[in-house]
Design an enzyme around this catalytic site. Structure first.
Site, short mmCIF file in Angstrom:
data_model
loop_
_atom_site.label_atom_id
_atom_site.label_comp_id
_atom_site.label_asym_id
_atom_site.label_seq_id
_atom_site.Cartn_x
_atom_site.Cartn_y
_atom_site.Cartn_z
N LYS A 76 0.84 -1.06 -0.03
CA LYS A 76 -0.01 -0.07 -0.23
C LYS A 76 0.85 1.27 0.21
O LYS A 76 2.00 0.92 0.41
CB LYS A 76 -0.90 0.06 1.31
CG LYS A 76 -0.13 -0.04 2.65
CD LYS A 76 0.12 1.41 3.19
CE LYS A 76 0.86 1.34 4.42
NZ LYS A 76 1.53 2.61 4.81
N ASP A 90 -1.60 -2.07 10.16
CA ASP A 90 -2.12 -1.98 8.59
C ASP A 90 -2.46 -3.09 8.37
O ASP A 90 -3.07 -3.24 6.86
CB ASP A 90 -0.76 -1.42 7.76
CG ASP A 90 -0.22 -0.08 8.06
OD1 ASP A 90 -1.26 0.54 8.63
OD2 ASP A 90 0.87 0.14 7.89
O1 C5P Z 1 1.07 -2.10 14.58
P1 C5P Z 1 2.45 -2.03 14.03
O2 C5P Z 1 3.30 -3.29 14.43
O3 C5P Z 1 2.67 -1.85 12.14
O4 C5P Z 1 3.19 -0.94 14.35
C1 C5P Z 1 4.71 -0.63 14.64
C2 C5P Z 1 4.76 0.55 15.71
O5 C5P Z 1 4.38 1.55 15.13
C3 C5P Z 1 3.98 0.40 17.02
O6 C5P Z 1 4.54 -0.34 17.97
C4 C5P Z 1 3.96 1.74 17.47
O7 C5P Z 1 5.32 2.23 17.87
C5 C5P Z 1 3.91 2.54 16.07
N1 C5P Z 1 2.51 2.87 15.49
C6 C5P Z 1 1.98 4.01 16.19
N2 C5P Z 1 0.50 4.36 15.76
C7 C5P Z 1 0.03 3.53 14.80
C8 C5P Z 1 0.70 2.78 13.82
C9 C5P Z 1 2.03 2.27 14.64
O8 C5P Z 1 2.45 4.49 17.06
N3 C5P Z 1 -1.09 3.98 14.48
#
Ligand code: C5P
Length: 286
Positions: free
Chosen positions: A8, A130
């Site tokens: 994406k 995501d």
């Molecule tokens: O959920 P994911 O593993 O993709 O996110 C990785 C990191 O990115 C999270 O641990 C967080 O620190 C940050 N993040 C965030 N807010 C979001 C998505 C991700 O702070 N909406």
């Protein structure tokens, strides 16, 4: 079974607030692009989950976690062999790890049909912010931390995607962002960007491309700002970093323009340089 797990890009990404659990409330628009990983899924009677990939992955990778969460939630006492052929660059802001997880959930669901959609999306969210969008695909307004989705019509964009040698870690970028005072002065106009998508007004959409994380990413990796300027210099209508970077993309008026820009950008020796479009709707069985 084999699936295409599409990457994406963010056409818009604004940060609204930081939550108590450390995640950030976002509002944005995401679009599936044609670049994909290939994910093979083979349910097995052995009870373990094995993930093989042409790149080194952490043991507790998103595909593993997605499979484990699905099998647990469905009460299935079997294992699965997963193979991933990666084409989506990592630490790129293109949702590669999330796309793989979404493809695993989709593949297991098509084998077992054990969960309803709401549960599938809930598991997706628990694996990565995501993943719900990757399950949805196409074009969508994305809210919450990534789990609130509102479908927009598929756009017809010609893009050149560029990544230098360095990636950016998402948690690192968000914590840098938290320390930058300028973040509060958002220039995002989500309503205008949504209208642009609904009316297929490419110029209005390009005027409204926005990423609140760009400023902090440019501080962490100054080459990104140079890359963005280079894309604009090749005739891009506009250029933007996607997600938490480090891929920057330019939007062009035609495929021919995007290909010409690629030829011009080749002299800089970027590690990843690809023309793509937005014609795919998301995960596909091959
Ligand atoms: O959920 P994911 O593993 O993709 O996110 C990785 C990191 O990115 C999270 O641990 C967080 O620190 C940050 N993040 C965030 N807010 C979001 C998505 C991700 O702070 N909406």
């Amino acid at each position: 079974m084999l699936l295409k797990a599409h990457a994406k890009i963010n056409l818009l990404l604004d940060v609204l607030s930081k939550r108590d659990d450390g995640y950030h409330e976002l509002i944005g628009i995401m679009h599936t692009v044609d670049i994909f990983d290939t994910v093979g899924i083979m349910p097995s009677l052995r009870k373990d989950i094995i993930v093989e990939c042409n790149e080194l992955l952490p043991k507790n990778n998103t595909a593993y976690r997605a499979a484990s969460a699905y099998l647990n939630a469905a009460g299935i006492d079997e294992g699965v062999d997963i193979t991933i052929e990666k084409h989506i660059p990592s630490q790129a802001g293109m949702g590669g790890a999330s796309a793989d997880a979404a493809a695993v959930l989709c593949g297991l669901q098509s084998s077992y049909r054990a969960l309803d959609d709401a549960k599938l999306y809930e598991i997706g969210k628990s694996v990565g912010a995501d993943v719900p969008f990757c399950l949805h695909g196409g074009c969508a307004v994305v809210g919450g931390i990534g789990e609130k989705l509102e479908t927009l019509p598929q756009q017809n964009l010609y893009l050149l995607l560029v990544q230098g040698s360095a990636g950016i870690s998402t948690p690192h970028l968000f914590s840098t962002y938290d320390n930058v005072a300028a973040r509060k002065e958002t220039k995002a106009n989500i309503e205008s960007a949504i209208t642009a998508c609904k009316t297929f007004n490419g110029n209005l959409l390009c005027e409204n491309l926005y990423n609140a994380l760009e400023f902090s990413a440019f501080e962490l990796l100054p080459e990104l700002k140079i890359t963005k300027q280079r894309l604009l210099d090749t005739g891009a209508i506009n250029a933007l970093m996607t997600g938490s970077g480090s891929v920057v993309y330019g939007v062009y008026g035609s495929l021919k323009d995007a290909l010409r820009a690629k030829a011009q950008m080749q002299v800089y020796g970027y590690g990843f340089l690809e023309v793509t479009t937005t014609q795919n709707k998301g995960i596909r069985f091959i």
